[in-house]
Design an enzyme around this catalytic site. Structure first.
Site, PDB file in Angstrom:
ATOM      1  N   ALA A  28       0.864  -1.190   0.000  1.00 37.62           N
ATOM      2  CA  ALA A  28       0.000   0.000   0.000  1.00 37.62           C
ATOM      3  C   ALA A  28       0.902   1.241   0.000  1.00 37.62           C
ATOM      4  O   ALA A  28       0.795   2.128   0.848  1.00 37.62           O
ATOM      5  CB  ALA A  28      -0.967  -0.004   1.177  1.00 37.62           C
ATOM      6  N   LEU A  29       1.775   1.256  -0.986  1.00 35.26           N
ATOM      7  CA  LEU A  29       2.854   2.246  -0.996  1.00 35.26           C
ATOM      8  C   LEU A  29       2.336   3.660  -1.242  1.00 35.26           C
ATOM      9  O   LEU A  29       1.413   3.867  -2.013  1.00 35.26           O
ATOM     10  CB  LEU A  29       3.887   1.880  -2.075  1.00 35.26           C
ATOM     11  CG  LEU A  29       4.534   0.501  -1.911  1.00 35.26           C
ATOM     12  CD1 LEU A  29       5.547   0.276  -3.026  1.00 35.26           C
ATOM     13  CD2 LEU A  29       5.206   0.339  -0.548  1.00 35.26           C
ATOM     14  N   HIS A  33       6.915   6.037   1.418  1.00 38.80           N
ATOM     15  CA  HIS A  33       7.772   4.898   1.030  1.00 38.80           C
ATOM     16  C   HIS A  33       8.681   5.295  -0.135  1.00 38.80           C
ATOM     17  O   HIS A  33       9.864   4.952  -0.154  1.00 38.80           O
ATOM     18  CB  HIS A  33       6.916   3.711   0.561  1.00 38.80           C
ATOM     19  CG  HIS A  33       6.040   3.129   1.614  1.00 38.80           C
ATOM     20  ND1 HIS A  33       4.665   3.159   1.542  1.00 38.80           N
ATOM     21  CD2 HIS A  33       6.329   2.482   2.770  1.00 38.80           C
ATOM     22  CE1 HIS A  33       4.153   2.556   2.591  1.00 38.80           C
ATOM     23  NE2 HIS A  33       5.129   2.141   3.358  1.00 38.80           N
ATOM     24  N   GLY A 145      11.099   4.955   8.103  1.00 41.54           N
ATOM     25  CA  GLY A 145      10.413   6.242   8.242  1.00 41.54           C
ATOM     26  C   GLY A 145      10.206   6.591   9.711  1.00 41.54           C
ATOM     27  O   GLY A 145       9.829   5.739  10.520  1.00 41.54           O
ATOM     28  N   LYS A 147       7.894   8.197  11.008  1.00 44.04           N
ATOM     29  CA  LYS A 147       6.509   8.170  11.488  1.00 44.04           C
ATOM     30  C   LYS A 147       6.354   7.037  12.505  1.00 44.04           C
ATOM     31  O   LYS A 147       5.650   7.160  13.492  1.00 44.04           O
ATOM     32  CB  LYS A 147       5.537   7.975  10.329  1.00 44.04           C
ATOM     33  CG  LYS A 147       4.117   8.054  10.796  1.00 44.04           C
ATOM     34  CD  LYS A 147       3.130   7.751   9.725  1.00 44.04           C
ATOM     35  CE  LYS A 147       1.900   7.189  10.354  1.00 44.04           C
ATOM     36  NZ  LYS A 147       1.946   5.732  10.452  1.00 44.04           N
ATOM     37  N   SER A 183       0.287   7.457   5.424  1.00 37.42           N
ATOM     38  CA  SER A 183       0.260   6.120   6.019  1.00 37.42           C
ATOM     39  C   SER A 183      -0.616   5.221   5.154  1.00 37.42           C
ATOM     40  O   SER A 183      -1.626   5.678   4.600  1.00 37.42           O
ATOM     41  CB  SER A 183      -0.348   6.200   7.423  1.00 37.42           C
ATOM     42  OG  SER A 183      -0.747   4.924   7.860  1.00 37.42           O
TER      43      SER A 183
END
Ligand code: PAF
Length: 277
Positions: A28-29, A33, A145, A147, A183
């Site tokens: 689910a790029l 990413h 990442g 996040k 996300s």
């Protein structure tokens, strides 16, 4: 781009001396990413991306089942980003002896706070799969990442304890124009929830603006309330030392500070963080 499904094929392909950068993902790029892929391409001769939705890191079965799968568009995005190799293993390839009795990693303090506390077993699953992927890819550099700030620290610890020879490069969170951190889970939000979701970032930003003058607990409470009024169920909003995630009670400029949030919207768990100094 090579699409490789087995560890053996991957190792046959990567046996040369070229420097390898590795971006592990669950698919689910999104642009976040892709920014990791771009950084890796700048710093290495070969960039490998993996897509593997790792069952052992989901402490909630329905979260696992609902995890977005968009493999065709992921492949397109990776080709567009000039990724050299996509490693796309099956569950059987990564867990040939099954998923019972998996090894236990020493995650220490990090497993007792924030996502470690609220998602039991999650970081053990992350440590295990990243360890397996690093053994398979044998990269020089690993791109993660920020996040997933706590995940970065957990993976660094695993690499240290396992004495793996790989440099970890952490990259800044990418945000949509309204502040929402990019996300894979955002794709599951309804149109209405998507409009509300940036409130998480607004809270982080408000905390940053006020933390030196208003007691943290007071701003924290007002953020929890504001989120609740908009349909969020907040798991935590905490201030921590960004070096080790030790929880802090109030502003202390002598330390590197970070605020981390986990909050559910429409049952979807969103996380974000912001450094305070
Ligand atoms: O951040 C993720 O997508 C996953 O936790 C990771 C690092 C790919 C391990 O499955």
């Amino acid at each position: 781009m090579y699409i490789i499904k087995t560890i053996l094929e991957l190792q046959n392909l990567l046996h040369q001396n070229a420097s390898v950068g590795f971006v592990p993902t669950m698919g689910a790029l999104h642009e976040g990413h892709i920014s990791l892929i771009e950084k890796s391409r700048l710093e290495n001769e070969i960039t490998v991306c993996s897509i593997f939705i790792n069952p052992t890191q989901f402490n909630n079965q329905s979260d696992f089942e609902k995890y977005p799968v968009t493999i065709d568009s992921d492949i397109e995005k990776l080709i567009e980003a000039k990724t050299d190799v996509l490693f796309l293993p099956s569950v059987n390839e990564m867990y040939p002896t099954g998923m019972e009795n998996i090894p236990i990693y020493d995650i220490g303090y990090l497993d007792t706070v924030l996502d470690g506390k609220f998602r039991p077993g999650h970081f053990n699953g992350v440590s295990l799969i990243v360890h397996k992927l690093l053994n398979a890819v044998q990269p020089h550099k690993l791109y993660l990442g920020e996040k997933d700030f706590q995940q970065c620290l957990v993976i660094k610890r695993m690499i240290l304890l396992q004495k793996l020879n790989v440099e970890v490069i952490t990259c800044p969170t990418l945000r949509d124009d309204d502040g929402l951190a990019k996300s894979s889970r955002n794709t599951r939000l309804s149109a209405e929830a998507r409009l509300k979701a940036p409130l998480i970032y607004n809270c982080l930003y408000a905390i940053k603006n006020n933390i030196s003058t208003i007691p943290f607990e007071q701003i924290q409470q007002s953020c929890v309330q504001k989120l609740a009024q908009n349909g969020f169920e907040t798991e935590y909003i905490l201030l921590a030392n960004a070096d080790n995630l030790e929880i802090m009670t109030d502003f202390d400029d002598t330390k590197k500070m970070i605020v981390l949030i986990a909050s559910f919207l429409e049952g979807i768990r969103l996380i974000d963080n912001l450094r305070m100094n």
